[in-house]
Motif scaffolding. Structure first.
Motif, PDB file in Angstrom:
ATOM      1  N   LEU A   1       0.846  -1.191   0.000  1.00  0.00           N
ATOM      2  CA  LEU A   1       0.000   0.000   0.000  1.00  0.00           C
ATOM      3  C   LEU A   1       0.882   1.241   0.000  1.00  0.00           C
ATOM      4  N   VAL A   2       0.599   2.178  -0.910  1.00  0.00           N
ATOM      5  CA  VAL A   2       1.261   3.480  -0.919  1.00  0.00           C
ATOM      6  C   VAL A   2       0.200   4.557  -0.753  1.00  0.00           C
ATOM      7  N   VAL A   3       0.372   5.396   0.257  1.00  0.00           N
ATOM      8  CA  VAL A   3      -0.531   6.523   0.494  1.00  0.00           C
ATOM      9  C   VAL A   3       0.075   7.774  -0.138  1.00  0.00           C
ATOM     10  N   LEU A   4      -0.736   8.545  -0.856  1.00  0.00           N
ATOM     11  CA  LEU A   4      -0.276   9.784  -1.484  1.00  0.00           C
ATOM     12  C   LEU A   4      -1.012  10.974  -0.888  1.00  0.00           C
ATOM     13  N   SER A   5      -0.264  12.049  -0.614  1.00  0.00           N
ATOM     14  CA  SER A   5      -0.822  13.274  -0.046  1.00  0.00           C
ATOM     15  C   SER A   5      -0.397  14.466  -0.911  1.00  0.00           C
ATOM     16  N   PRO A   6      -1.342  15.266  -1.399  1.00  0.00           N
ATOM     17  CA  PRO A   6      -1.021  16.366  -2.316  1.00  0.00           C
ATOM     18  C   PRO A   6      -0.525  17.614  -1.595  1.00  0.00           C
TER      19      PRO A   6
ATOM     20  N   MET B   1       4.565   5.842   1.935  1.00  0.00           N
ATOM     21  CA  MET B   1       3.831   7.092   1.732  1.00  0.00           C
ATOM     22  C   MET B   1       4.695   8.072   0.953  1.00  0.00           C
ATOM     23  N   ALA B   2       4.070   8.771   0.024  1.00  0.00           N
ATOM     24  CA  ALA B   2       4.730   9.844  -0.712  1.00  0.00           C
ATOM     25  C   ALA B   2       3.824  11.053  -0.726  1.00  0.00           C
ATOM     26  N   GLY B   3       4.416  12.248  -0.694  1.00  0.00           N
ATOM     27  CA  GLY B   3       3.636  13.464  -0.742  1.00  0.00           C
ATOM     28  C   GLY B   3       4.358  14.568  -1.467  1.00  0.00           C
TER      29      GLY B   3
ATOM     30  N   ILE C   1       3.510  20.272   1.018  1.00  0.00           N
ATOM     31  CA  ILE C   1       3.150  19.991   2.401  1.00  0.00           C
ATOM     32  C   ILE C   1       2.806  18.511   2.579  1.00  0.00           C
ATOM     33  N   GLY C   2       2.406  17.852   1.495  1.00  0.00           N
ATOM     34  CA  GLY C   2       2.190  16.409   1.556  1.00  0.00           C
ATOM     35  C   GLY C   2       3.473  15.645   1.799  1.00  0.00           C
ATOM     36  N   GLY C   3       4.610  16.177   1.296  1.00  0.00           N
ATOM     37  CA  GLY C   3       5.897  15.562   1.588  1.00  0.00           C
ATOM     38  C   GLY C   3       6.275  15.718   3.043  1.00  0.00           C
ATOM     39  N   ALA C   4       5.978  16.906   3.603  1.00  0.00           N
ATOM     40  CA  ALA C   4       6.190  17.108   5.035  1.00  0.00           C
ATOM     41  C   ALA C   4       5.312  16.153   5.834  1.00  0.00           C
ATOM     42  N   ALA C   5       4.089  15.926   5.348  1.00  0.00           N
ATOM     43  CA  ALA C   5       3.186  15.003   6.029  1.00  0.00           C
ATOM     44  C   ALA C   5       3.693  13.578   5.970  1.00  0.00           C
ATOM     45  N   ALA C   6       4.402  13.208   4.896  1.00  0.00           N
ATOM     46  CA  ALA C   6       4.983  11.863   4.829  1.00  0.00           C
ATOM     47  C   ALA C   6       5.971  11.661   5.968  1.00  0.00           C
ATOM     48  N   ALA C   7       6.819  12.659   6.208  1.00  0.00           N
ATOM     49  CA  ALA C   7       7.769  12.557   7.316  1.00  0.00           C
ATOM     50  C   ALA C   7       7.039  12.547   8.653  1.00  0.00           C
TER      51      ALA C   7
ATOM     52  N   ILE D   1       7.062   9.508  11.529  1.00  0.00           N
ATOM     53  CA  ILE D   1       7.441   9.721  12.928  1.00  0.00           C
ATOM     54  C   ILE D   1       6.365   9.179  13.861  1.00  0.00           C
ATOM     55  N   ALA D   2       5.108   9.372  13.487  1.00  0.00           N
ATOM     56  CA  ALA D   2       3.997   8.999  14.368  1.00  0.00           C
ATOM     57  C   ALA D   2       3.536   7.560  14.195  1.00  0.00           C
ATOM     58  N   ASP D   3       3.782   6.975  13.028  1.00  0.00           N
ATOM     59  CA  ASP D   3       3.181   5.679  12.707  1.00  0.00           C
ATOM     60  C   ASP D   3       4.240   4.725  12.153  1.00  0.00           C
ATOM     61  N   PRO D   4       4.705   3.777  12.959  1.00  0.00           N
ATOM     62  CA  PRO D   4       5.769   2.870  12.504  1.00  0.00           C
ATOM     63  C   PRO D   4       5.342   1.911  11.407  1.00  0.00           C
ATOM     64  N   ARG D   5       4.050   1.845  11.119  1.00  0.00           N
ATOM     65  CA  ARG D   5       3.597   0.973  10.028  1.00  0.00           C
ATOM     66  C   ARG D   5       4.070   1.466   8.672  1.00  0.00           C
ATOM     67  N   VAL D   6       4.343   2.761   8.556  1.00  0.00           N
ATOM     68  CA  VAL D   6       4.807   3.318   7.278  1.00  0.00           C
ATOM     69  C   VAL D   6       6.309   3.062   7.177  1.00  0.00           C
ATOM     70  N   ARG D   7       6.684   2.172   6.299  1.00  0.00           N
ATOM     71  CA  ARG D   7       8.053   1.664   6.262  1.00  0.00           C
ATOM     72  C   ARG D   7       8.983   2.473   5.375  1.00  0.00           C
ATOM     73  N   ALA D   8       8.433   3.298   4.502  1.00  0.00           N
ATOM     74  CA  ALA D   8       9.272   4.074   3.585  1.00  0.00           C
ATOM     75  C   ALA D   8       8.510   5.329   3.184  1.00  0.00           C
ATOM     76  N   GLY D   9       9.234   6.455   3.012  1.00  0.00           N
ATOM     77  CA  GLY D   9       8.580   7.712   2.701  1.00  0.00           C
ATOM     78  C   GLY D   9       9.285   8.506   1.622  1.00  0.00           C
ATOM     79  N   VAL D  10       8.522   9.362   0.938  1.00  0.00           N
ATOM     80  CA  VAL D  10       9.045  10.220  -0.123  1.00  0.00           C
ATOM     81  C   VAL D  10       8.509  11.633   0.078  1.00  0.00           C
ATOM     82  N   ASN D  11       9.410  12.603   0.051  1.00  0.00           N
ATOM     83  CA  ASN D  11       9.036  14.016   0.052  1.00  0.00           C
ATOM     84  C   ASN D  11       9.378  14.590  -1.308  1.00  0.00           C
ATOM     85  N   MET D  12       8.353  15.008  -2.057  1.00  0.00           N
ATOM     86  CA  MET D  12       8.555  15.596  -3.372  1.00  0.00           C
ATOM     87  C   MET D  12       8.477  17.116  -3.277  1.00  0.00           C
ATOM     88  N   ASP D  13       9.628  17.749  -3.205  1.00  0.00           N
ATOM     89  CA  ASP D  13       9.797  19.193  -3.301  1.00  0.00           C
ATOM     90  C   ASP D  13       9.084  19.987  -2.212  1.00  0.00           C
ATOM     91  N   GLY D  14       8.968  19.412  -1.029  1.00  0.00           N
ATOM     92  CA  GLY D  14       8.350  20.143   0.067  1.00  0.00           C
ATOM     93  C   GLY D  14       9.314  20.388   1.207  1.00  0.00           C
TER      94      GLY D  14
END
Length: 401
Positions: A158-163, A256-258, A261-267, A271-284
């Motif tokens: 599962l990959v969650v995306l945040s705009p 998760m990728a965002g 501000i969605g990239g900031a939300a990925a980080a 930090i808050a949820d250890p279930r998210v095993r990998a993250g991407v910040n796109m230009d945020g």
């Protein structure tokens, strides 16, 4: 004016430019030295381009993987949490687009957005009727996703995306469909009251309540989005009640990728949820930058070269890099602007307006290739030479670290 507001006004990449004859601000070829903090898509721009003479018709690039992309839109209500921006509206409501590996030739073409969401985008920036963009043709952008398509059997990460801020979830559709075609289930989250409009379960379409708040704390926005995402993950991984195809999800492999501000939300989510095993910040910019020990899992920082070089104006990237404890990459893209990592530059080009030095098509290709390679390596365990160093096929991509 606060720093993030100044940048948002200067570097804004706007759907309004699709329709007002003011495209220079939508795809600025020169980026301000300050890193985009909360740049959004549905902004306004200087009146420099000529007016449109044709009706806008948008088409997103087809997915590149072996599977088709199926799509469902689901509505979730977090009964444990009042809405952070409009408490009087009751519990937090979210609209989420689920994109999944599907059997080709099944389902019906999915719209880019609802008519009400498209109308909200147009109204949000007071776009004139003479623009050539209507709610009908904006909602009908070709997505290459198919409503109700028959799913491919199996379990998928599962990959969650945040705009970005003020951007509806749809602006990451090109990335979502491509990830699905490569064997991912994607949850594209609409953050209610933070963008130009999300059609909710009751049929009403929200407005952006916080867009014009000069005192808005973006640390709070990122933290709120982290709560949104954790709730969505809860709903998708605890049985099949929230989504009819939840059985497709491998709940042990979540990324998760965002964007922006969605990239900031990925980080913040990692930090808050250890279930998210990998993250991407796109230009945020990070809101805030993580501290040592907070993120010890894989993280990709992918941004415009003008915005995020090592030692550049956005100190949060350097701060984050120094504290990230897991596998990490810092890549920048020459000629990109803030929204090269979304659908927006491509839609602008299709409307006949100027674009950044990096062609919109290349922006989509690079975003898809590097984000998919990162999740392939970190969630599927498939090594990707693309992440090892510069590639002759992608000369625009600079390995900062």
């Amino acid at each position: 004016m606060k720093r993030n507001r100044r940048i948002s006004a200067v570097a804004v990449v706007a759907l309004a430019a699709l329709v007002t004859g003011t495209g220079a601000g939508f795809a600025a070829t020169t980026t301000p030295s300050a890193a985009p903090v909360a740049t959004h898509a549905f902004g306004t721009a200087p009146a420099t381009a000529t007016a449109l003479t044709r009706s806008f018709q948008g088409t997103l690039p087809a997915p590149t993987g072996r599977y088709a992309a199926g799509e469902d839109v689901i509505h979730l209500t977090d009964a444990s949490r009042p809405d952070p921006w409009v408490p009087s509206s009751g519990p937090r409501q979210l609209t989420v687009t689920m994109v999944y590996p599907a059997v080709p030739g099944t389902g019906t073409p999915a719209p880019y957005m609802t008519l009400a969401e498209a109308a909200g985008a147009i109204q949000h920036r007071k776009l004139p009727a003479s623009s050539g963009v209507t709610a009908q043709n904006l909602s009908s952008v070709t997505t290459h996703a198919f409503d109700g398509a028959r799913p491919r059997s199996g379990k998928y990460p599962l990959v969650v995306l945040s705009p970005g801020f003020e951007d509806p979830r749809m602006v990451l559709t090109s990335l979502a469909t491509d990830l699905a075609s490569h064997g991912y289930v994607v949850a594209l989250v609409g953050h209610t009251y933070e963008d130009s409009g999300e059609t909710l379960a009751n049929g009403q379409t929200s407005t952006c309540v916080i867009c014009d708040d000069p005192a808005l704390d973006f640390d709070s926005v990122a933290a709120s989005r982290a709560l949104d995402v954790s709730f969505v993950i809860d709903q998708l991984t605890h049985g099949n009640t929230a989504w009819r195809l939840a059985h497709l999800i491998d709940k042990h492999e979540i990324g998760m990728a965002g964007h922006s501000i969605g990239g900031a939300a990925a980080a913040a989510t990692m930090i808050a949820d250890p279930r998210v095993r990998a993250g991407v910040n796109m230009d945020g910019a990070f809101h805030p930058a993580p501290t040592p020990g907070q993120i010890n899992r894989p993280f990709l920082m992918l941004g415009a070269a003008a915005n995020h070089p090592v030692g550049g104006d956005d100190a949060t990237w350097g701060q984050a890099w120094a504290t990230l404890g897991g596998y990490k990459k810092w890549l920048t893209v020459a000629g990109a602007d803030h929204t090269s990592f979304t659908d927006l530059d491509l839609l602008l080009q299709e409307a006949g307006f100027p674009t950044p030095p990096l062609s919109p098509e290349r922006g989509v290709v690079i975003t898809r290739e590097y984000v998919t390679a990162f999740f392939d390596q970190t969630l599927k365990g498939i090594p990707s030479p693309l992440l090892d160093g510069p590639s002759p096929n992608n000369p625009e991509v600079l390995f900062q670290y």
